[in-house]
Design a protein around this motif. Structure first.
Motif, PDB file in Angstrom:
ATOM      1  N   ARG A   5      24.246  20.007 -14.068  1.00 58.98           N
ATOM      2  CA  ARG A   5      23.892  20.432 -15.413  1.00 58.98           C
ATOM      3  C   ARG A   5      24.202  21.919 -15.645  1.00 58.98           C
ATOM      4  N   SER A   6      24.689  22.617 -14.634  1.00 59.85           N
ATOM      5  CA  SER A   6      24.939  24.042 -14.808  1.00 59.85           C
ATOM      6  C   SER A   6      26.125  24.262 -15.734  1.00 59.85           C
ATOM      7  N   GLU A   7      26.080  25.358 -16.524  1.00 60.84           N
ATOM      8  CA  GLU A   7      27.148  25.642 -17.468  1.00 60.84           C
ATOM      9  C   GLU A   7      28.481  25.835 -16.745  1.00 60.84           C
ATOM     10  N   GLU A   8      28.442  26.506 -15.596  1.00 63.82           N
ATOM     11  CA  GLU A   8      29.680  26.756 -14.858  1.00 63.82           C
ATOM     12  C   GLU A   8      30.298  25.448 -14.385  1.00 63.82           C
ATOM     13  N   HIS A   9      29.448  24.557 -13.897  1.00 60.21           N
ATOM     14  CA  HIS A   9      29.938  23.282 -13.381  1.00 60.21           C
ATOM     15  C   HIS A   9      30.555  22.451 -14.506  1.00 60.21           C
ATOM     16  N   ILE A  10      29.843  22.375 -15.632  1.00 55.65           N
ATOM     17  CA  ILE A  10      30.360  21.594 -16.757  1.00 55.65           C
ATOM     18  C   ILE A  10      31.620  22.242 -17.310  1.00 55.65           C
ATOM     19  N   GLY A  11      31.632  23.568 -17.382  1.00 58.10           N
ATOM     20  CA  GLY A  11      32.802  24.266 -17.900  1.00 58.10           C
ATOM     21  C   GLY A  11      34.053  23.996 -17.082  1.00 58.10           C
ATOM     22  N   ARG A  12      33.900  23.800 -15.781  1.00 58.60           N
ATOM     23  CA  ARG A  12      35.064  23.516 -14.927  1.00 58.60           C
ATOM     24  C   ARG A  12      35.541  22.078 -15.080  1.00 58.60           C
ATOM     25  N   ARG A  13      34.610  21.153 -15.359  1.00 61.98           N
ATOM     26  CA  ARG A  13      34.964  19.733 -15.313  1.00 61.98           C
ATOM     27  C   ARG A  13      35.138  19.074 -16.677  1.00 61.98           C
ATOM     28  N   LEU A  14      34.411  19.554 -17.703  1.00 63.59           N
ATOM     29  CA  LEU A  14      34.460  18.893 -18.996  1.00 63.59           C
ATOM     30  C   LEU A  14      35.726  19.295 -19.751  1.00 63.59           C
ATOM     31  N   ARG A  15      36.460  18.291 -20.217  1.00 64.42           N
ATOM     32  CA  ARG A  15      37.686  18.526 -20.959  1.00 64.42           C
ATOM     33  C   ARG A  15      37.537  17.990 -22.379  1.00 64.42           C
ATOM     34  N   LEU A  16      38.281  18.574 -23.305  1.00 61.99           N
ATOM     35  CA  LEU A  16      38.265  18.091 -24.687  1.00 61.99           C
ATOM     36  C   LEU A  16      38.715  16.638 -24.760  1.00 61.99           C
ATOM     37  N   ARG A  17      39.646  16.287 -23.878  1.00 64.70           N
ATOM     38  CA  ARG A  17      40.123  14.903 -23.853  1.00 64.70           C
ATOM     39  C   ARG A  17      38.975  13.947 -23.511  1.00 64.70           C
ATOM     40  N   ASP A  18      38.090  14.368 -22.603  1.00 65.03           N
ATOM     41  CA  ASP A  18      36.945  13.522 -22.257  1.00 65.03           C
ATOM     42  C   ASP A  18      36.056  13.302 -23.481  1.00 65.03           C
ATOM     43  N   LEU A  19      35.811  14.373 -24.236  1.00 65.48           N
ATOM     44  CA  LEU A  19      34.995  14.245 -25.445  1.00 65.48           C
ATOM     45  C   LEU A  19      35.682  13.365 -26.482  1.00 65.48           C
ATOM     46  N   GLN A  20      37.009  13.482 -26.581  1.00 69.37           N
ATOM     47  CA  GLN A  20      37.747  12.644 -27.524  1.00 69.37           C
ATOM     48  C   GLN A  20      37.587  11.165 -27.190  1.00 69.37           C
ATOM     49  N   VAL A  21      37.682  10.854 -25.896  1.00 68.25           N
ATOM     50  CA  VAL A  21      37.500   9.465 -25.459  1.00 68.25           C
ATOM     51  C   VAL A  21      36.071   9.017 -25.733  1.00 68.25           C
TER      52      VAL A  21
END
Length: 332
Positions: A5-21
């Motif tokens: 749940r850390s911001e750094e961890h999510i920032g490294r792994r979360l992509r806009l493409r994932d949100l689009q899907v």
């Protein structure tokens, strides 16, 4: 805080493409349909959703025999994810406008009667100064206390009659432009038009042209008669078209009720006269509504500025009993 749940961890792994899907799955209600919509395989969609669930350490979807439905966690991500894409889209619009101030688009929600009163002049001015600006209009209910198209980011701005209290008012920016009460009008040749004063009881037997019974115009007129202990008069014709109602006034002994902005809009075009009668009908102010925490594009701000200028002429209603600057027209 867990690493997932850390911001750094999510920032490294979360992509806009994932949100689009993720958004596509919610919109379609099915991973298979989302895959077809995005042009990828269903296993690829499933892997992305599973990765998101692992990243946030919560289940985002409930699987059902008919597809998938977002959980409370999924709905929370939906609201923020939609905002992320909207802000990105707004940023692209800003860049386009800075690169070419004559271009851009605005998504507008507006009922037809309000659009007719406010928009022709605003559109004309914008078209002259910024010919490549594109305005998209959709009908919205009016008057209303709910404006979901703003929270869903379908529209940049809504112009409508508002019925307070408003739902979700804390998240809206509301700028009242003018009051828009209902007034009673008839043809200038009507015997009612020659009277200095008309009482509501005298209109009980008059043939009325109104909107449908479920609309605010019809309900308001009905309430005005009921407040005086009178039965609602017979409606000769029910139509949503204000222009048709105005045109028919010249063809028979009809009376009708119109928002005063519509009466002003048709000044000089039709032989109609505002009758000297006070129905004590509740009016609904016309307002500009935007989402409070949403950054408007420069072209949307430009559109609002033009609407404000046009609205200034709507703020002083015609004097009761005057012809409202309507010009006589001979009967054919």
């Amino acid at each position: 805080m867990p690493p997932a749940r850390s911001e750094e961890h999510i920032g490294r792994r979360l992509r806009l493409r994932d949100l689009q899907v993720f958004l596509a799955v919610i919109q379609s209600g099915s991973m298979a349909k989302a895959a077809a919509q995005l042009g990828i395989t269903q296993p690829a969609v499933s892997d992305i959703v599973a990765g998101l669930e692992q990243m946030f350490a919560v289940r985002l979807f409930d699987r059902t025999p008919h597809g998938v439905e977002p959980t409370a966690y999924g709905r929370a991500l939906l609201a923020r994810g939609r905002a992320v894409f909207d802000e990105l889209k707004q940023g692209i619009r800003d860049i386009d406008f800075l690169a070419d101030p004559t271009a851009g688009e605005v998504m507008i929600g507006c009922p037809g009667s309000v659009a007719a009163a406010l928009l022709p002049t605003a559109i004309e001015r914008i078209g002259a100064q910024h010919p490549r600006v594109v305005l998209h209009f959709d009908e919205v209910p009016s008057p209303s206390s709910e404006f979901p198209s703003l929270s869903n980011r379908v529209h940049d701005v809504v112009l409508a009659r508002i019925a307070r209290p408003l739902a979700d008012e804390n998240n809206l920016s509301i700028e009242v432009l003018f009051d828009d009460p209902l007034v009673v009008v008839a043809d200038i040749h009507s015997p009612w038009a020659r009277r200095r004063k008309v009482d509501i009881v005298e209109l009980c037997d008059a043939p009325w042209i109104l909107t449908a019974p479920h609309t605010w115009v019809h309900k308001s007129v009905s309430e005005a008669f009921e407040a005086r202990g009178l039965v609602m008069p017979r409606v000769s014709l029910a139509t949503p078209s204000a222009l048709l109602r105005i045109d028919l006034l010249a063809r028979g002994p009809y009376v009708t009720a119109l928002p005063i902005s519509v009466l002003r809009l048709n000044a000089g075009r039709q032989s109609v006269k505002l009758l000297p009668i006070d129905l004590e009908i509740k009016g609904y102010p016309v307002a500009i509504l935007t989402l409070r925490y949403r950054t408007l594009t420069p072209v949307a701000t430009l559109f609002i500025e033009h609407v404000r200028e046009v609205a200034k002429s709507m703020r002083t209603p015609p004097r009761s009993g005057s012809a409202s600057h309507m010009q006589p027209r001979r009967r054919s």
